[in-house]
Design an enzyme around this catalytic site. Structure first.
Site, mmCIF file in Angstrom:
data_model
loop_
_atom_site.group_PDB
_atom_site.id
_atom_site.type_symbol
_atom_site.label_atom_id
_atom_site.label_comp_id
_atom_site.label_asym_id
_atom_site.label_seq_id
_atom_site.Cartn_x
_atom_site.Cartn_y
_atom_site.Cartn_z
ATOM 1 N N SER A 128 -1.146 6.623 -4.805
ATOM 2 C CA SER A 128 -1.006 5.998 -3.585
ATOM 3 C C SER A 128 -2.002 7.038 -2.544
ATOM 4 C CB SER A 128 0.083 6.211 -2.997
ATOM 5 O OG SER A 128 0.460 5.858 -1.487
ATOM 6 N N TYR A 153 8.593 10.288 -0.737
ATOM 7 C CA TYR A 153 7.846 9.359 -1.541
ATOM 8 C C TYR A 153 6.388 9.642 -1.853
ATOM 9 C CZ TYR A 153 4.677 5.350 -2.729
ATOM 10 O OH TYR A 153 3.389 4.468 -3.016
ATOM 11 N N LYS A 157 4.234 11.188 -5.398
ATOM 12 C CA LYS A 157 3.056 11.002 -5.914
ATOM 13 C C LYS A 157 2.050 12.217 -6.101
ATOM 14 C CE LYS A 157 3.760 6.519 -6.426
ATOM 15 N NZ LYS A 157 3.817 5.971 -7.991
HETATM 16 C C1 UD1 Z 1 3.261 1.816 3.726
HETATM 17 C C2 UD1 Z 1 3.723 3.152 3.233
HETATM 18 C C3 UD1 Z 1 2.802 3.472 2.268
HETATM 19 C C4 UD1 Z 1 2.695 2.794 0.880
HETATM 20 C C5 UD1 Z 1 2.231 1.506 1.508
HETATM 21 C C6 UD1 Z 1 2.332 0.313 0.390
HETATM 22 C C7 UD1 Z 1 4.808 3.697 5.234
HETATM 23 C C8 UD1 Z 1 4.881 4.798 6.535
HETATM 24 N N1 UD1 Z 1 3.871 4.043 4.649
HETATM 25 O O1 UD1 Z 1 2.102 1.892 4.325
HETATM 26 O O2 UD1 Z 1 3.313 4.797 1.890
HETATM 27 O O3 UD1 Z 1 1.935 3.236 0.081
HETATM 28 O O4 UD1 Z 1 3.234 0.632 2.569
HETATM 29 O O5 UD1 Z 1 1.715 -0.689 0.866
HETATM 30 O O6 UD1 Z 1 5.582 2.880 5.474
HETATM 31 N N2 UD1 Z 1 3.248 -3.179 10.822
HETATM 32 C C9 UD1 Z 1 3.724 -3.753 12.195
HETATM 33 N N3 UD1 Z 1 4.539 -4.386 12.438
HETATM 34 C C10 UD1 Z 1 5.801 -4.729 11.346
HETATM 35 C C11 UD1 Z 1 5.243 -4.165 9.971
HETATM 36 C C12 UD1 Z 1 4.251 -3.232 10.051
HETATM 37 O O7 UD1 Z 1 2.857 -3.729 13.316
HETATM 38 O O8 UD1 Z 1 6.616 -5.481 11.536
HETATM 39 C C13 UD1 Z 1 2.223 -2.337 11.127
HETATM 40 C C14 UD1 Z 1 2.650 -0.929 10.687
HETATM 41 O O9 UD1 Z 1 2.762 0.016 11.634
HETATM 42 C C15 UD1 Z 1 1.056 -0.562 9.960
HETATM 43 C C16 UD1 Z 1 0.589 -1.672 9.414
HETATM 44 O O10 UD1 Z 1 1.489 -2.714 9.955
HETATM 45 O O11 UD1 Z 1 0.229 -0.008 10.874
HETATM 46 C C17 UD1 Z 1 0.775 -1.729 7.803
HETATM 47 O O12 UD1 Z 1 2.282 -1.145 7.385
HETATM 48 P P1 UD1 Z 1 2.844 -1.126 6.078
HETATM 49 O O13 UD1 Z 1 2.649 -2.753 5.501
HETATM 50 O O14 UD1 Z 1 4.227 -0.872 6.348
HETATM 51 O O15 UD1 Z 1 1.986 -0.294 5.416
HETATM 52 P P2 UD1 Z 1 1.679 0.937 5.385
HETATM 53 O O16 UD1 Z 1 2.451 1.749 6.662
HETATM 54 O O17 UD1 Z 1 0.284 1.402 5.526
#
Ligand code: UD1
Length: 344
Positions: A128, A153, A157
């Site tokens: 990842s 997690y 990795k």
């Molecule tokens: C998350 C994991 C990462 C993993 C990846 C798999 C975390 C901190 N990291 O990444 O380790 O490899 O998923 O795809 O969880 N967001 C919103 N509103 C929401 C949900 C998300 O604004 O209701 C935003 C988050 O703040 C982020 C973005 O969407 O900026 C993407 O979020 P998410 O899909 O959870 O992925 P990551 O955080 O990048």
């Protein structure tokens, strides 16, 4: 007889899409090993609906070494393992770290021992971009050093990659590639296979789909005051079938002996940073109506922006993303409706 590949976690999200691409390449025969504690055996029905091929799943826990090794005794013709099976929920890993270390690293130890004991020549490992931690310089390339892991997690990795590198010395006859994914999203383009989200998903696209389908009344944009072009976080989203295709090309690369080292590392990303607000905007265009979201506080632990440099995979594996952001959303939306219409 086609070369036989074992996919661990074959009933899971990326595993099942990879099985579809392996079959459709016409170059590989596939078996799956999945305990189905975080997936369902019905995934293989969906794979069959799409490909016309029934894939055998050995339903067992890879941490049970004796049971896992029986798969290799029964299939002496295995030429490669693609190891996906792992827990991956960031929040859960913070609450139950030992469960993560035991499961993710115990399983990997058995995979590596199987490679040595049964002389499996090729291994792909699902890693990842979280191994980079909070990076300063973007885009991140494979040369970017690992940073402080933000959660257990991500730490599994990092350690997992180290375990594979260490085994290259006592067991140089297994060649391995470590694949670091950015944010895989979307569903099979047919809409007939995708991620089975938990009831309360944490990731952006599954949450957007819940709001779009009315299962959740509203969602929040986590943070709008980051130093990014619109204030929301930036990530490198890529279509799950593009990730899956990269695994086929990575396996080809090893099977054809094109690798230079016993163990090599590749980033798999689209190379494009897309913000949360841009994702919401694109979704509204795809589904043709407004989504109910509010602008909110930052989510603890989030990094402002991360996107990858995947040129190494482009050049050496000959891999390029075929799908854009609209395809990612449209396929996820199709899958959401497919689940509703088929009681999945
Ligand atoms: C998350 C994991 C990462 C993993 C990846 C798999 C975390 C901190 N990291 O990444 O380790 O490899 O998923 O795809 O969880 N967001 C919103 N509103 C929401 C949900 C998300 O604004 O209701 C935003 C988050 O703040 C982020 C973005 O969407 O900026 C993407 O979020 P998410 O899909 O959870 O992925 P990551 O955080 O990048």
């Amino acid at each position: 007889m086609l070369p036989k590949i074992v996919v661990t976690g074959g009933c899971g999200y990326i595993g099942s899409h990879t099985i579809i691409e392996l079959i459709e390449s016409g170059r590989y025969d596939v078996i799956s090993v999945d305990s189905c504690v975080r997936s369902t055996p019905e995934t293989m029905d969906r794979v069959e609906n799409i490909t016309g091929v029934r894939v055998k799943n050995y339903r067992l826990d890879i941490c049970d070494k004796e049971a896992f090794f029986k798969v290799f005794e029964e299939n002496p013709d295995i030429v490669g393992i693609i190891h996906f099976a792992a827990y991956k929920a960031v929040g859960e890993s913070v609450e139950q770290p030992l469960m993560y270390y035991r499961n993710n690293l115990g399983a990997l130890a058995n995979v590596l021992e199987a490679c040595q004991r049964f002389s499996v020549p090729n291994l792909l490992f699902s890693s990842s971009c979280s191994v980079y931690g909070d990076v300063e310089h973007l885009p991140v390339s494979e040369a970017t050093p690992m940073g402080q892991a933000m959660c257990p997690y991500a730490h599994t990795k990092q350690i997992g990659e180290g375990m594979i590198q260490s085994m290259a010395i006592p067991n140089p006859s297994t060649h391995s590639l470590i694949l670091r994914y950015f944010n895989p999203v979307g569903a099979h383009i047919s809409g007939m296979n995708g991620e089975l989200s938990p009831d309360k998903p944490n990731n952006l696209i599954p949450i957007i789909m819940r709001v779009a389908s009315g299962k959740q009344p509203q969602m929040t944009v986590f943070g709008t005051d980051y130093e990014t072009r619109d204030g929301s976080c930036i990530r490198d989203y890529l279509h799950v079938s593009d990730i899956a295709d990269a695994h086929v090309k990575a396996m080809d690369y090893l099977v054809e002996g094109r690798n230079q080292e016993v163990c090599e590392v590749f980033n798999l990303g689209s190379g494009n940073g897309v913000s949360v607000l841009e994702m919401l905007d694109a979704t509204e265009k795809v589904i043709g109506r407004k989504l109910n979201y509010v602008l909110g506080e930052r989510r603890p632990g989030d990094i402002p922006a991360i996107y990858g440099d995947s040129r190494r995979a482009n050049e050496l594996l000959g891999w390029h993303c075929k799908f854009n952001v609209e395809d990612m959303i449209a396929s996820a939306w199709k899958w959401e409706n497919y689940q509703d219409n088929n009681n999945i």
